[in-house]
Design an enzyme around this catalytic site. Structure first.
Site, mmCIF file in Angstrom:
data_model
loop_
_atom_site.group_PDB
_atom_site.id
_atom_site.type_symbol
_atom_site.label_atom_id
_atom_site.label_comp_id
_atom_site.label_asym_id
_atom_site.label_seq_id
_atom_site.Cartn_x
_atom_site.Cartn_y
_atom_site.Cartn_z
ATOM 1 N N ASP A 37 0.742 -1.300 0.022
ATOM 2 C CA ASP A 37 0.008 -0.013 0.085
ATOM 3 C C ASP A 37 1.019 1.436 0.206
ATOM 4 O O ASP A 37 0.602 2.136 0.799
ATOM 5 C CB ASP A 37 -0.821 -0.164 1.315
ATOM 6 N N GLU A 213 -11.467 -0.614 -3.374
ATOM 7 C CA GLU A 213 -10.952 -0.002 -2.310
ATOM 8 C C GLU A 213 -9.623 0.810 -2.759
ATOM 9 O O GLU A 213 -9.395 0.632 -3.997
ATOM 10 C CB GLU A 213 -10.153 -1.136 -1.240
#
Length: 342
Positions: A37, A213
């Protein structure tokens, strides 16, 4: 004795943190190992600031370097650790570093120590010019208008208005995670209604789990591009794309067009699996847009993919089509230099 040249070692991936070309659009991938991420900020001071999810899910780190290739060798500084009890006590995920109105903000996801899946959005603030220094102050939960599983906040400014985009389960409790957008009235709060931009609809967005997401925004060529990631965090993970005109009302869901196919996905040919949860930055001169993302260099995972630590941070240049839309290509192989892969 068998001798291996440096070039051969690089191709073998043994020294993948060592750049072999001076070209600012070339990278020795992976940039940073075991960091998922990823979020990179090229600040006005000339430093690239990097933060990402650590595999222990227990802290937030920052590091900085003058080049993207140097991030993997830069010292990682822990700026915040999870709480021993209560909120912000588990699943410390997806930090993003943003400089807003003269202060630094870290937006991140966290669960409770006693209820680890009670996931919400939180914010840290630092008034120091250098985010590696000064004091990071907890500013608490970033409220979204309803309480449910929420994660992966990002913020961007467009034509004088700052927005927050994030991932959350719908207010009606329906399964899956969706992506929402709202105006911000401060770096710590939203104002007005939150609008639904995308929910899992296509088969590639529902592999094992129904997931949209990790939104990330790039404004270019008269358009606003929002990438997002879909499906489980294994080899099925892939990147989707929403597009709106830069002149549009971004809070009107009808202003956005959703690509029916993933724009970035696993590449068996290049040995890269589950690319996604990306961010954007540029070369130091600002002339070339860079996609920063994570991926694994193997397909099969033993056990829970969330417990596998080997999502590595990678980067590659974005190509632009004649119509002004991005061509991401495919994730390049380890230690392969250059722009968008094929």
């Amino acid at each position: 004795m068998l001798r291996m040249t440096v070039a051969a070692a690089l191709l073998a991936g043994l020294f993948s943190s060592v750049p072999v070309m001076a070209d600012a659009t070339s990278f020795a991938n992976p940039l940073v190992r075991q960091r998922a991420d990823p979020h990179v900020t090229l600040h006005s001071d000339g430093w690239y600031y990097f933060t990402a999810t650590v595999p222990e899910y227990d802290r937030i780190e920052l590091r900085r370097a003058r080049s993207l290739d140097a991030l993997g060798r830069a010292e990682a500084q822990v700026v915040w650790r999870k709480h021993a009890t209560g909120e912000m006590g588990a699943h410390i995920w997806a930090p993003e570093l943003h400089h807003i109105d003269g202060k630094w903000y870290l937006y991140f996801t966290a669960g409770r120590a006693d209820k680890i899946w009670e996931i919400r959005l939180y914010v840290l603030e630092n008034a120091s010019p250098n985010p590696m220094q000064g004091q990071w102050i907890e500013r608490g939960q970033l409220k979204t208008g309803w309480e449910s599983f929420a994660l992966d906040a990002t913020t961007f400014a467009h034509r004088g208005q700052r927005y927050l985009s994030w991932t959350q389960r719908a207010p009606d409790g329906s399964p899956g995670t969706n992506i929402y957008l709202a105006k911000m009235n401060t770096p710590l709060s939203i104002t007005g209604p939150a609008v639904l931009l995308t929910r899992p609809e296509y088969g590639w967005e529902k592999m094992k789990y129904e997931v949209n997401e990790a939104p990330a925004v790039l404004v270019k060529n008269g358009k606003v591009f929002m990438t997002y990631s879909a499906s489980a965090t294994d080899a099925n993970y892939a990147m989707g794309l929403l597009t709106a005109s830069a002149d549009a009302n971004l809070l009107d869901p009808k202003a956005w067009t959703k690509s029916p196919e993933p724009v970035f996905k696993s590449s068996a040919a290049n040995g890269q699996w589950g690319p996604g949860h990306n961010g954007f930055t540029t070369t130091p001169d600002g002339k070339t847009d860079i996609l920063v993302y994570h991926a694994r260099n193997y397909r099969d995972i033993v056990g829970d993919s969330l417990r596998d630590p080997n999502r590595h941070t990678r980067a590659q240049a974005i190509r632009w089509r004649a119509d002004g839309t991005p061509e991401f290509g495919g994730p390049v192989a380890d230690a392969v230099q250059g722009g968008a892969g094929r």
